[in-house]
Write an enzyme that holds these catalytic residues in place. Structure first.
Site, PDB file in Angstrom:
ATOM      1  N   GLN A 168      -6.815  -0.617   5.371  1.00 22.54           N
ATOM      2  CA  GLN A 168      -7.423  -1.249   6.546  1.00 22.54           C
ATOM      3  C   GLN A 168      -8.851  -1.727   6.279  1.00 22.54           C
ATOM      4  O   GLN A 168      -9.403  -2.473   7.091  1.00 22.54           O
ATOM      5  CB  GLN A 168      -7.443  -0.261   7.719  1.00 22.54           C
ATOM      6  CG  GLN A 168      -6.070   0.144   8.224  1.00 22.54           C
ATOM      7  CD  GLN A 168      -5.364  -0.979   8.969  1.00 22.54           C
ATOM      8  OE1 GLN A 168      -5.985  -1.953   9.401  1.00 22.54           O
ATOM      9  NE2 GLN A 168      -4.066  -0.850   9.119  1.00 22.54           N
ATOM     10  N   THR A 216       9.562  -7.101 -12.734  1.00 22.35           N
ATOM     11  CA  THR A 216       9.035  -8.456 -12.837  1.00 22.35           C
ATOM     12  C   THR A 216       8.020  -8.706 -11.731  1.00 22.35           C
ATOM     13  O   THR A 216       8.273  -8.389 -10.565  1.00 22.35           O
ATOM     14  CB  THR A 216      10.192  -9.476 -12.738  1.00 22.35           C
ATOM     15  OG1 THR A 216      11.073  -9.228 -13.830  1.00 22.35           O
ATOM     16  CG2 THR A 216       9.693 -10.902 -12.775  1.00 22.35           C
ATOM     17  N   ALA A 266       0.815  -1.212   0.000  1.00 20.36           N
ATOM     18  CA  ALA A 266       0.000   0.000   0.000  1.00 20.36           C
ATOM     19  C   ALA A 266       0.851   1.266   0.000  1.00 20.36           C
ATOM     20  O   ALA A 266       0.451   2.288  -0.546  1.00 20.36           O
ATOM     21  CB  ALA A 266      -0.938   0.008   1.198  1.00 20.36           C
ATOM     22  N   CYS A 301       7.866   6.169  23.801  1.00 25.45           N
ATOM     23  CA  CYS A 301       8.867   6.702  24.689  1.00 25.45           C
ATOM     24  C   CYS A 301      10.211   6.423  24.065  1.00 25.45           C
ATOM     25  O   CYS A 301      10.855   5.437  24.352  1.00 25.45           O
ATOM     26  CB  CYS A 301       8.764   6.040  26.058  1.00 25.45           C
ATOM     27  SG  CYS A 301      10.081   6.529  27.156  1.00 25.45           S
ATOM     28  N   ASN A 336      -6.153   3.437  10.616  1.00 27.19           N
ATOM     29  CA  ASN A 336      -5.412   2.286  11.121  1.00 27.19           C
ATOM     30  C   ASN A 336      -5.252   2.280  12.634  1.00 27.19           C
ATOM     31  O   ASN A 336      -4.941   1.254  13.216  1.00 27.19           O
ATOM     32  CB  ASN A 336      -4.035   2.212  10.458  1.00 27.19           C
ATOM     33  CG  ASN A 336      -3.305   3.532  10.474  1.00 27.19           C
ATOM     34  OD1 ASN A 336      -3.786   4.534   9.943  1.00 27.19           O
ATOM     35  ND2 ASN A 336      -2.154   3.545  11.107  1.00 27.19           N
TER      36      ASN A 336
HETATM   37  C1  LIG Z   1      -3.774   2.986   6.328  1.00 27.29           C
HETATM   38  C2  LIG Z   1      -2.510   2.366   5.845  1.00 27.29           C
HETATM   39  N1  LIG Z   1      -1.926   2.798   4.709  1.00 27.29           N
HETATM   40  C3  LIG Z   1      -0.793   2.263   4.250  1.00 27.29           C
HETATM   41  C4  LIG Z   1      -0.149   1.240   4.911  1.00 27.29           C
HETATM   42  C5  LIG Z   1       1.133   0.689   4.362  1.00 27.29           C
HETATM   43  O1  LIG Z   1       0.929  -0.569   3.792  1.00 27.29           O
HETATM   44  P1  LIG Z   1       2.135  -1.501   3.334  1.00 27.29           P
HETATM   45  O2  LIG Z   1       2.708  -2.057   4.569  1.00 27.29           O
HETATM   46  O3  LIG Z   1       1.519  -2.543   2.486  1.00 27.29           O
HETATM   47  O4  LIG Z   1       3.096  -0.657   2.569  1.00 27.29           O
HETATM   48  C6  LIG Z   1      -0.713   0.755   6.089  1.00 27.29           C
HETATM   49  C7  LIG Z   1      -0.056  -0.325   6.851  1.00 27.29           C
HETATM   50  O5  LIG Z   1       0.562  -0.107   7.871  1.00 27.29           O
HETATM   51  C8  LIG Z   1      -1.917   1.331   6.563  1.00 27.29           C
HETATM   52  O6  LIG Z   1      -2.491   0.910   7.692  1.00 27.29           O
END
Ligand SMILES: Cc1ncc(COP(=O)(O)O)c(C=O)c1O
Lengths: 404, 133
Positions: free
Chosen positions: A182, A243, A74, A329, A154
């Protein structure tokens, strides 16, 4: 460190479904062909497997197979969507609209674009993490070229009103990119009904392998043109050279098939387990606050703040349970979660937050065990918290004053 | 989500499991003095209390809102302070605490905070001593 016994951090990643693994295995060995090889059956069979997976992805989001581009995840999909879309539109304008609670995969792209002359509006959210679609309409300008809004957050799981934002985008003729990482495979997603032009998602959040994702790119009404960010052999219609990761893509396809099949039953089961966890915690602990929307929320998300107890110490107190915290932290200058901050949660409360993400393989017994561990650990840490002691004394003082 | 770096040492884990010297001393007691350090908004707030009799620390107790490294640091600082004179306790160093707890560099501020809370309590005690003497 002891290995956690119970995994309840499914927003971070998910274990692979064994059925997904089985479909992938042949593509590491006998069926190792390059999907771009046109001259022999190794290549043809790999290509066939990739196209079958593309259909499975398309089915899950109500798209057509040709509208999907495979990527490494993503993060790459968000990068391709944002950089790729604006590159072809910079003559029309340089204004982008997004939201303060987006994932860094979107926010960092936006900050980068700001450095190269784009203007970005970061819309606020309400205390439940929801953005008002009317706020989107209000900030649109003649030079707005793109709206980027996640489907589900997320951290707190809040679901945005995508259909309304999609409609506003259509009316204004502005492209609508959605980070669906998500949400896809967890709640129904429909690029047609929601008016989404670009949709990023990833296999490892839906019980598929890591390192493979996809970007939906609308081909009709309007036809979205993207400039590539990777150059090379011109794979994926020139939009993503390299690829193809055939075993990963096969696994992604199977993960989408399964998700589409089990979604109604799975989301009902997980939301009922999630609510049970929440109820059990609330029945034993005071001053626990829900972060997120009580209703418009991912079925498997539970984000709670436990007043007076810092999140990391709480996670470590129940080290056999894997969850996440909005606290960090790591240095003298600590910044808790930008999502909770945008929702108006004080830094003090943000430091006490814990995120539970339930998943396909969690059981009722695990939920009850985790509830017990949370209650016991919070009570124990409150006993050593100076803030808890101060609050208790204040309450007693107020009470005594009242009696006098 | 913010990331939590590094694995915790066995020392930190066992201190957080045992919570040695966690507790409260009666602040009204003239022998007791209190030091605090950190901020709630910053995610870490420590309190250390000492009971001092004839210049020697009889008891040291902490309460902590913070990560496990700061809890462990406060616990260890209290343990080391007990039995020492005010002057001896003053020489407890942040570096010694973090070495004993095997804190990684990004957690050194936790032991610094414990030292600051201890020093706060030590100066409060000295102040009392001067006033009463
Ligand atoms: C809302 C959101 N966007 C993007 C990502 C990134 O995805 P990826 O780990 O497949 O690059 C995440 C995953 O942590 C996500 O929760």
């Amino acid at each position: 460190m002891k290995k956690p016994r119970i995994y309840m951090d499914h927003h971070s990643t998910t274990p692979m479904d064994p059925a997904v693994l089985q479909t992938m295995l042949p593509y590491f060995t006998e069926e190792f062909g390059n999907a771009a090889s046109r001259s022999h059956a190794y290549g043809w069979r790999a290509e066939e497997a990739v196209e079958k997976a593309r259909e499975s992805l398309a089915g899950l989001i109500h798209a057509r197979p040709k509208e999907l581009v495979f990527t490494s995840g993503a993060t790459e999909s968000d990068n391709l969507a944002l950089f790729g879309a604006v590159a072809n539109l910079s003559e029309r304008g340089r204004h982008i609209v997004t939201c303060m609670t987006e994932h860094p995969a979107v926010l960092d792209c936006c900050r980068r674009l700001e450095k190269s002359g784009y203007e970005v509006t970061y819309l606020p959210v309400d205390s439940t993490g929801r953005l008002s679609p009317e706020d989107v309409r209000a900030v649109l300008r003649n030079d707005t070229i793109l709206i980027s809004l996640m489907a589900a957050n997320n951290e707190v799981g809040t679901l945005h009103s995508l259909s309304e934002v999609g409609k506003i985008a259509k009316e204004a003729g502005v492209l609508f990119h959605c980070d669906g990482s998500q949400a896809v495979g967890k709640v129904p997603m429909d690029v047609e009904a929601m008016g989404i032009d670009l949709l990023a998602f990833t296999a490892h959040k839906i019980y598929g392998p890591k390192g493979v994702g996809a970007l939906y790119v609308r081909k009709r009404n309007p036809r979205v043109r993207l400039a590539p960010i990777l150059f090379g052999g011109g794979h994926e219609g020139g939009m993503r050279s390299g690829t193809l990761n055939v075993p990963g893509i096969v696994g992604f396809g199977e993960a989408c098939e399964i998700a589409g099949r089990v979604m109604p039953e799975e989301s009902a089961r997980l939301s009922s387990l999630r609510d049970r966890l929440h109820r059990r915690i609330l029945s034993e602990l005071k001053e626990v606050r829900l972060n997120g929307h009580p209703e418009f929320r991912l079925p498997h998300n539970l984000n709670l703040s436990f007043a007076y107890v810092e999140g990391e110490s709480l996670m470590m107190a129940m080290e056999d349970v894997a969850v996440s915290s909005g606290s960090a932290c790591t240095s003298a200058t600590q910044e808790p979660s930008h999502v909770l901050k945008a929702m108006g949660v004080s830094d003090a409360m943000a430091h006490t937050s814990l995120r539970f993400g339930l998943g396909r393989f969690n059981t009722l017994e695990e939920v009850d065990y985790v509830a017990g561990r949370v209650v016991e650990s919070v009570k124990r840490l409150r006993e050593i918290s100076p803030l808890y002691e101060m609050a208790r004394e204040q309450r007693q003082g107020a009470h005594a004053g009242h009696l006098r | 989500m913010p990331v939590i770096f590094g694995e915790l040492s066995a020392q930190v884990l066992s201190r957080c499991a045992a919570l040695h010297r966690a507790g409260t001393l009666d602040p009204v007691d003239p022998e007791v003095s209190t030091g605090v350090a950190g901020s709630v908004a910053g995610g870490e707030f420590l309190r250390i209390q000492l009971r001092v009799r004839r210049g020697r620390i009889q008891e040291a107790r902490f309460k902590a809102f913070g990560c496990s490294s700061s809890i462990a640091s406060a616990s260890l600082a209290c343990e080391w302070a007990e039995g020492k004179t005010l002057q001896e306790a003053e020489s407890i160093q942040e570096a010694e605490l973090s070495a004993a707890l095997e804190l990684p560099p990004e957690k050194r501020h936790c032991s610094a905070l414990a030292k600051a809370a201890l020093h706060g309590a030590l100066s409060a005690s000295q102040g009392k001593h001067l006033r009463s003497g």
